[in-house]
Write a protein that holds these residues in place. Structure first.
Motif, PDB file in Angstrom:
ATOM      1  N   MET A   1       0.840  -1.180   0.000  1.00 25.82           N
ATOM      2  CA  MET A   1       0.000   0.000   0.000  1.00 25.82           C
ATOM      3  C   MET A   1       0.881   1.238   0.000  1.00 25.82           C
ATOM      4  SD  MET A   1      -2.875   1.050   2.780  1.00 25.82           S
ATOM      5  CE  MET A   1      -2.526   2.509   3.693  1.00 25.82           C
ATOM      6  N   THR A   2       0.656   2.129  -0.934  1.00 29.24           N
ATOM      7  CA  THR A   2       1.378   3.381  -0.995  1.00 29.24           C
ATOM      8  C   THR A   2       0.830   4.320   0.064  1.00 29.24           C
ATOM      9  OG1 THR A   2       1.646   3.077  -3.370  1.00 29.24           O
ATOM     10  CG2 THR A   2       2.008   5.282  -2.523  1.00 29.24           C
ATOM     11  N   SER A   3       1.719   5.096   0.701  1.00 30.05           N
ATOM     12  CA  SER A   3       1.270   6.023   1.730  1.00 30.05           C
ATOM     13  C   SER A   3       1.923   7.384   1.537  1.00 30.05           C
ATOM     14  CB  SER A   3       1.584   5.475   3.118  1.00 30.05           C
ATOM     15  OG  SER A   3       2.980   5.355   3.289  1.00 30.05           O
ATOM     16  N   SER A   4       1.417   8.349   2.286  1.00 29.76           N
ATOM     17  CA  SER A   4       1.918   9.711   2.198  1.00 29.76           C
ATOM     18  C   SER A   4       1.847  10.368   3.568  1.00 29.76           C
ATOM     19  CB  SER A   4       1.075  10.518   1.210  1.00 29.76           C
ATOM     20  OG  SER A   4       1.459  11.882   1.203  1.00 29.76           O
ATOM     21  N   THR A   5       2.720  11.315   3.792  1.00 28.07           N
ATOM     22  CA  THR A   5       2.613  12.168   4.972  1.00 28.07           C
ATOM     23  C   THR A   5       1.522  13.207   4.710  1.00 28.07           C
ATOM     24  OG1 THR A   5       4.183  13.783   4.120  1.00 28.07           O
ATOM     25  CG2 THR A   5       5.087  11.953   5.446  1.00 28.07           C
ATOM     26  N   VAL A  92     -16.030  13.732   6.296  1.00 29.97           N
ATOM     27  CA  VAL A  92     -14.619  13.519   5.966  1.00 29.97           C
ATOM     28  C   VAL A  92     -14.050  12.346   6.761  1.00 29.97           C
ATOM     29  CG1 VAL A  92     -12.335  14.589   5.992  1.00 29.97           C
ATOM     30  CG2 VAL A  92     -14.322  15.959   5.422  1.00 29.97           C
ATOM     31  N   ARG A  93     -13.273  11.511   6.056  1.00 25.69           N
ATOM     32  CA  ARG A  93     -12.594  10.412   6.733  1.00 25.69           C
ATOM     33  C   ARG A  93     -11.222  10.175   6.093  1.00 25.69           C
ATOM     34  NH1 ARG A  93     -16.638   8.729   3.687  1.00 25.69           N
ATOM     35  NH2 ARG A  93     -16.364   7.038   2.225  1.00 25.69           N
ATOM     36  N   ILE A  94     -10.342   9.665   6.924  1.00 16.51           N
ATOM     37  CA  ILE A  94      -8.964   9.380   6.525  1.00 16.51           C
ATOM     38  C   ILE A  94      -8.643   7.963   6.972  1.00 16.51           C
ATOM     39  CG2 ILE A  94      -6.542   9.946   6.967  1.00 16.51           C
ATOM     40  CD1 ILE A  94      -7.493  12.843   7.507  1.00 16.51           C
ATOM     41  N   SER A  95      -7.951   7.218   6.127  1.00 16.18           N
ATOM     42  CA  SER A  95      -7.495   5.892   6.537  1.00 16.18           C
ATOM     43  C   SER A  95      -6.041   5.713   6.122  1.00 16.18           C
ATOM     44  CB  SER A  95      -8.370   4.797   5.928  1.00 16.18           C
ATOM     45  OG  SER A  95      -8.317   4.846   4.524  1.00 16.18           O
ATOM     46  N   GLY A  96      -5.415   4.733   6.710  1.00 19.96           N
ATOM     47  CA  GLY A  96      -4.020   4.450   6.400  1.00 19.96           C
ATOM     48  C   GLY A  96      -3.395   3.600   7.468  1.00 19.96           C
ATOM     49  N   ARG A  97      -2.142   3.933   7.783  1.00 22.99           N
ATOM     50  CA  ARG A  97      -1.374   3.211   8.796  1.00 22.99           C
ATOM     51  C   ARG A  97      -0.721   4.250   9.704  1.00 22.99           C
ATOM     52  NH1 ARG A  97      -0.598  -1.978   6.884  1.00 22.99           N
ATOM     53  NH2 ARG A  97       1.277  -2.419   8.062  1.00 22.99           N
ATOM     54  N   VAL A  98      -0.342   3.817  10.885  1.00 17.61           N
ATOM     55  CA  VAL A  98       0.362   4.705  11.802  1.00 17.61           C
ATOM     56  C   VAL A  98       1.740   4.144  12.120  1.00 17.61           C
ATOM     57  CG1 VAL A  98      -1.718   5.644  12.877  1.00 17.61           C
ATOM     58  CG2 VAL A  98      -0.628   3.602  13.854  1.00 17.61           C
ATOM     59  N   GLU A 126       0.409   7.767   8.338  1.00 10.48           N
ATOM     60  CA  GLU A 126       0.765   7.600   6.927  1.00 10.48           C
ATOM     61  C   GLU A 126      -0.560   7.448   6.189  1.00 10.48           C
ATOM     62  OE1 GLU A 126       3.234   4.091   6.863  1.00 10.48           O
ATOM     63  OE2 GLU A 126       5.030   5.307   7.054  1.00 10.48           O
ATOM     64  N   LEU A 127      -0.903   8.432   5.380  1.00 11.59           N
ATOM     65  CA  LEU A 127      -2.192   8.438   4.690  1.00 11.59           C
ATOM     66  C   LEU A 127      -2.250   7.367   3.612  1.00 11.59           C
ATOM     67  CD1 LEU A 127      -2.491  12.277   4.104  1.00 11.59           C
ATOM     68  CD2 LEU A 127      -3.618  10.949   5.886  1.00 11.59           C
ATOM     69  N   GLY A 128      -3.378   6.662   3.568  1.00 15.83           N
ATOM     70  CA  GLY A 128      -3.644   5.698   2.514  1.00 15.83           C
ATOM     71  C   GLY A 128      -4.794   6.149   1.633  1.00 15.83           C
ATOM     72  N   GLU A 129      -5.760   6.882   2.246  1.00 18.07           N
ATOM     73  CA  GLU A 129      -6.911   7.387   1.497  1.00 18.07           C
ATOM     74  C   GLU A 129      -7.546   8.527   2.291  1.00 18.07           C
ATOM     75  OE1 GLU A 129     -10.580   5.452  -0.869  1.00 18.07           O
ATOM     76  OE2 GLU A 129     -10.573   4.998   1.275  1.00 18.07           O
ATOM     77  N   PRO A 147      -2.420   8.315  -2.266  1.00 17.48           N
ATOM     78  CA  PRO A 147      -1.041   8.659  -2.605  1.00 17.48           C
ATOM     79  C   PRO A 147      -0.672   8.159  -4.000  1.00 17.48           C
ATOM     80  CG  PRO A 147      -1.159   7.798  -0.386  1.00 17.48           C
ATOM     81  CD  PRO A 147      -2.513   7.591  -1.000  1.00 17.48           C
ATOM     82  N   GLY A 148       0.025   8.988  -4.719  1.00 14.85           N
ATOM     83  CA  GLY A 148       0.443   8.625  -6.069  1.00 14.85           C
ATOM     84  C   GLY A 148      -0.617   8.886  -7.119  1.00 14.85           C
ATOM     85  N   GLY A 149      -1.803   9.290  -6.696  1.00 13.36           N
ATOM     86  CA  GLY A 149      -2.884   9.580  -7.639  1.00 13.36           C
ATOM     87  C   GLY A 149      -3.310  11.027  -7.537  1.00 13.36           C
TER      88      GLY A 149
END
Length: 157
Positions: A1-5, A92-98, A126-129, A147-149
């Protein structure tokens, strides 16, 4: 999974990132979803912090949600919907990893800036969506970013 700050997200989609951050900053408490040891969901309240180009989650020591994230870093956080049904500012919602922050200097810098009572667990997101759902006139508008899109917008009547 790609992630972003958070900073990476803001650089990629500054207007959308500002809208999402404003929506979270409107209220103090939000809803966090984590995964229990058996894989079932756990939903709890928490506060979020946007500082130094990062999105941070802090929580009490040895709380169940902190234990969940230490075991499985996947999460989703949903902005407080507010006191009425106007959807002002959207849903609004955010998902990803920490990533748990354990470096004393990083924790001290966070405490100096934000001031939470110690001790506490500190997690960097780390944002995933990122998704925002809103109503514009007679349309339901769903904006999403990964991320990446680039930002995608779907409109439905």
């Amino acid at each position: 999974m790609t992630s972003s700050t958070w900073a990476g997200f803001h650089a990629a989609e500054p207007e959308f990132a500002t809208t999402v951050q404003s929506r979270f900053e409107r209220y103090k408490h939000h809803v966090l979803a984590t995964l229990r040891k058996d894989g079932s969901p756990r939903v709890t309240g928490l506060e979020v912090a946007f500082r130094s180009g990062e999105l941070w989650l802090g929580m009490m020591p040895d709380s169940r949600k902190a234990q969940d994230l230490e075991r499985d870093p996947r999460f989703a956080v949903h902005a407080n919907p507010g006191p009425d049904d106007s959807m002002d500012g959207g849903d609004v919602r955010i998902s990803g990893r920490v990533l748990e922050v354990t470096d004393p200097a990083e924790i001290a810098a966070f405490v100096a800036e934000v001031g939470p009572p110690e001790p506490f667990h500190l997690f960097r997101v780390e944002l995933g969506e990122v998704v925002r759902t809103s109503v514009e006139g007679q349309e339901l508008v769903v904006q999403s970013w990964n991320p990446g899109g680039s930002l995608r917008t779907v409109r439905r009547r």
